[in-house]
Design a protein around this motif. Structure first.
Motif, mmCIF file in Angstrom:
data_model
loop_
_atom_site.group_PDB
_atom_site.id
_atom_site.type_symbol
_atom_site.label_atom_id
_atom_site.label_comp_id
_atom_site.label_asym_id
_atom_site.label_seq_id
_atom_site.Cartn_x
_atom_site.Cartn_y
_atom_site.Cartn_z
ATOM 1 N N SER A 143 0.836 -1.211 0.000
ATOM 2 C CA SER A 143 0.000 0.000 0.000
ATOM 3 C C SER A 143 0.865 1.252 0.000
ATOM 4 N N GLN A 171 -7.653 1.219 -0.110
ATOM 5 C CA GLN A 171 -8.130 0.666 1.159
ATOM 6 C C GLN A 171 -8.636 1.771 2.081
ATOM 7 N N ASP A 194 -6.210 -1.041 -4.614
ATOM 8 C CA ASP A 194 -5.591 -1.656 -3.443
ATOM 9 C C ASP A 194 -6.580 -2.633 -2.822
HETATM 10 MG MG MG Z 1 -2.018 -2.788 2.174
#
Ligand code: MG
Ligand code: ADP
Length: 266
Positions: free
Chosen positions: A49, A89, A165
């Motif tokens: 991420s 996310q 993501d």
């Molecule tokens: Mg992640």
């Protein structure tokens, strides 16, 4: 249509050290070709991420360089934002607006013409099969509907590259299939896809090339077939297990982890 050989994402020695000293990304280099379906895998806490967020300038890089369609991300952030869509996310949806209202707002933020906004909204809601609930508050949506809406919203300005993501995390197999189908279709139409996922089987089927990350570094990169051959594995899951360690101890003690599962447990 033959695939382009032009690199649309160029990453060189990209590094992130968070305040507090965690080196989340450690001198990572790779390239993604225009129109490619590129997958980023790795255990929790590997730095996926963080890497992705630096590619779109949502997290400030410590050092190294990132070029998106030829533009250095930190120097030409506006040019980069025009070219990328992202469903992350971390991003939450506004609770007191309908899908159509939010898409209109985003269209205006990207300076699209009203007619174009209207056209995009109807095209995208159709793509993610949400036409029937376009005028309902997004707060009433199920998890799968929210992910699909998030995907539609990220596409309003017709980005060249889509960053996703964990787009199917927390979804049941049916909802997951729908999302994968939509992403595959976008790629078929020529969009470059950069995604992180935990789902090995889907990654193996969908991604043209895969990078596996562990502890801030890319440990292996190639087509699924190349990876299986190189690591003498029968499937991608086996490649994954052979090339990465478990970061479980790590994620339990890190107070600043951005993983939603970790945050949810706090
Ligand atoms: Mg992640
Ligand atoms: P992944 O997406 O692969 O699970 P992340 O990029 O979220 O990995 O995290 C990589 C490392 O950086 C982890 O050790 C994580 O705890 C740490 N980290 C992530 N976000 C932050 C932050 N905002 N501040 C400090 N450390 C962070």
């Amino acid at each position: 249509m033959p695939k382009s050989t032009k690199s649309i994402i160029e990453v060189k020695n990209l590094t992130k050290v968070y305040p507090g000293g965690t080196k989340a990304v450690d001198s990572v280099s790779f390239q993604v070709r225009e129109g490619e379906f590129f997958g980023f895998l790795g255990p929790n806490g590997a730095g996926k991420s963080t890497t992705m967020n630096m590619l779109v300038n949502l997290v400030k890089k410590t050092s190294g360089s990132v070029k998106i369609d030829g533009f250095e991300v930190t120097e030409h952030a506006d040019e980069v934002y025009k070219r990328v869509g992202f469903a992350m996310q971390e991003v939450g949806l506004d609770e007191v607006a309908t899908a159509r209202e939010m898409m209109e707002l985003h269209g205006r933020l990207y300076h699209l013409q009203p007619a174009e906004i209207k056209e995009q909204i109807s095209k995208l809601l159709k793509l993610v099969e949400l036409e029937k609930v376009a005028d309902k508050f997004t707060s009433t949506y199920s998890g799968g509907m929210r992910r699909r809406f998030d995907l539609a919203l990220s596409l309003i300005h017709k980005p060249k590259i889509l960053f996703l993501d964990e787009p199917t995390q927390g979804l049941d197999p049916h909802a997951r299939q729908l999302i994968w189908g939509h992403i595959r279709e976008l790629n078929r139409q020529g969009m470059t896809i950069f995604l992180t996922t935990h789902f090995m089987e889907e990654a193996e089927q969908l991604c043209e090339r895969i990078a596996i990350m562990d502890k801030g570094k890319i440990v292996t990169i190639g087509t699924p077939d190349e990876l299986k051959k190189k690591h003498q594995s029968k499937n991608l899951e086996e490649v994954f297990l052979k090339t990465t360690g478990s970061n479980l101890a790590n994620e339990e003690v890190n107070e600043n982890a951005s993983d939603p599962y970790i945050r949810a447990r706090r």
